[in-house]
Each structure stands twice: as C-alpha cells, then as structure tokens.
Design an enzyme around this catalytic site. Structure first.
Site, short mmCIF file in Angstrom:
data_model
loop_
_atom_site.label_atom_id
_atom_site.label_comp_id
_atom_site.label_asym_id
_atom_site.label_seq_id
_atom_site.Cartn_x
_atom_site.Cartn_y
_atom_site.Cartn_z
N GLY A 150 36.99 42.74 42.50
CA GLY A 150 38.14 43.09 43.26
C GLY A 150 38.48 44.50 42.95
O GLY A 150 38.65 45.22 44.12
N CYS A 151 38.44 44.76 41.83
CA CYS A 151 38.62 46.26 41.67
C CYS A 151 37.66 47.28 42.22
O CYS A 151 38.00 48.43 42.59
CB CYS A 151 38.83 46.30 40.05
SG CYS A 151 40.07 45.57 39.29
N THR A 152 36.55 46.94 42.09
CA THR A 152 35.38 47.91 42.80
C THR A 152 35.37 47.88 44.18
O THR A 152 35.51 48.89 44.81
CB THR A 152 34.05 47.26 42.32
OG1 THR A 152 33.80 47.20 40.87
CG2 THR A 152 32.99 47.87 42.85
N ALA A 193 38.53 50.27 44.76
CA ALA A 193 38.13 51.45 44.53
C ALA A 193 37.34 52.25 45.65
O ALA A 193 37.42 53.24 46.10
CB ALA A 193 37.47 51.72 43.19
#
Length: 152
Positions: free
Chosen positions: A43-45, A48
């Site tokens: 999710g964070c990738t 970003a």
C-alpha cells in the site's frame, strides 16, 4: 486527528540523505504532508508511486510533497532509490511529527490490536495552516484526489 483551520505543528526531521528538514522551511508554499505506515509495503509503495507519477503536476502548481513514516533514514534512502521517488521523505523513528499530527493510533490486524501509523494526508496552506485533512486514505487514489481539489 488534527482538523482543518488550525496551525500545522512545526517539526524538524531528517530526509533520506540525513539532511534536516523543517516544516517552516516551506512557508509561502502549499505542502502535501502524508503519513504512511512503512516503506516498501504494498500500500505504501502504491501511494508513493502515485505521488511520483503526478509529481510534475504538483510542481507546476507550486506544491511541495512530503512523506513521513517512522522508518529510518537508510530505509527511506533505499525506498526512494528503488521507486525513483523525487519528493521529500522524512524519517520519524522518535514519533515526533507522527505524535504531533495524531496519526499514531490503535490499529487491528488479524484480530490483534497494536499501535501504528495510520494513513492520513494533510494539505497545509501557504501560511502554515491545515487547509484540508484526508483520513482513511486509499493509497492509489490519494495523490489524484488532492490534485483534483487543488485544481478547484
């Protein structure tokens, strides 16, 4: 959770290169300040990379993008390099800004409760005031949602 209409708390943290960056450095510019749980997770990738893919549009609008997690400077360096992230990533292992922005909260995973960073994005105006708060952010939609708002 902080609300729109209040002064954004200032902080000084290290970026992916170990250089100190303060929120007050960006007075006079709009800032997208997004908090995320952990470098290199799916999710964070996604989140970003969505900011990366729309970065030139943010730049053309004069908006600075800053991502913060509790990961280390080294982790941020690796994450930024691997995903070619052109914006500022700040390391907050001491939970300074994370606590000030009230994004360290109880979370649940597989029925177990633990404390962690919740995915929240703050839009800060040129005077350092919180203009808008995005809670329960969808990682792949956050960057576009903010751009839509900025375009009016």
């Amino acid at each position: 959770m902080l609300q729109a209409g209040i002064k954004a708390p200032d902080f000084t943290l290290q970026d992916k290169d170990g250089k100190e960056v303060s929120l007050h450095d960006f007075m006079g510019k709009k800032v997208v300040l997004y908090f995320y749980p952990k470098d290199s997770t799916p999710g964070c990738t996604k989140q970003a990379c969505a900011f990366r893919d729309s970065f030139s549009e943010y730049e053309s609008l004069g908006v600075t993008v800053i991502g913060i997690s509790k990961d280390s400077v080294r982790s941020h360096g690796n994450f930024a390099t691997k995903n070619e992230l052109p914006f500022v990533l700040l390391a907050d292992p001491e939970l300074d800004a994370i606590t000030k922005y009230d994004v360290y909260q109880p979370k649940k995973l597989y029925g177990k409760e633990y404390m962690g960073v919740v995915r929240v994005t703050y839009l800060i105006d040129e005077m350092g005031m919180i203009e808008k708060v995005y809670e329960k952010v969808k990682p792949d939609q956050n960057a576009g949602e903010i751009l839509e708002y900025l375009r009016g």
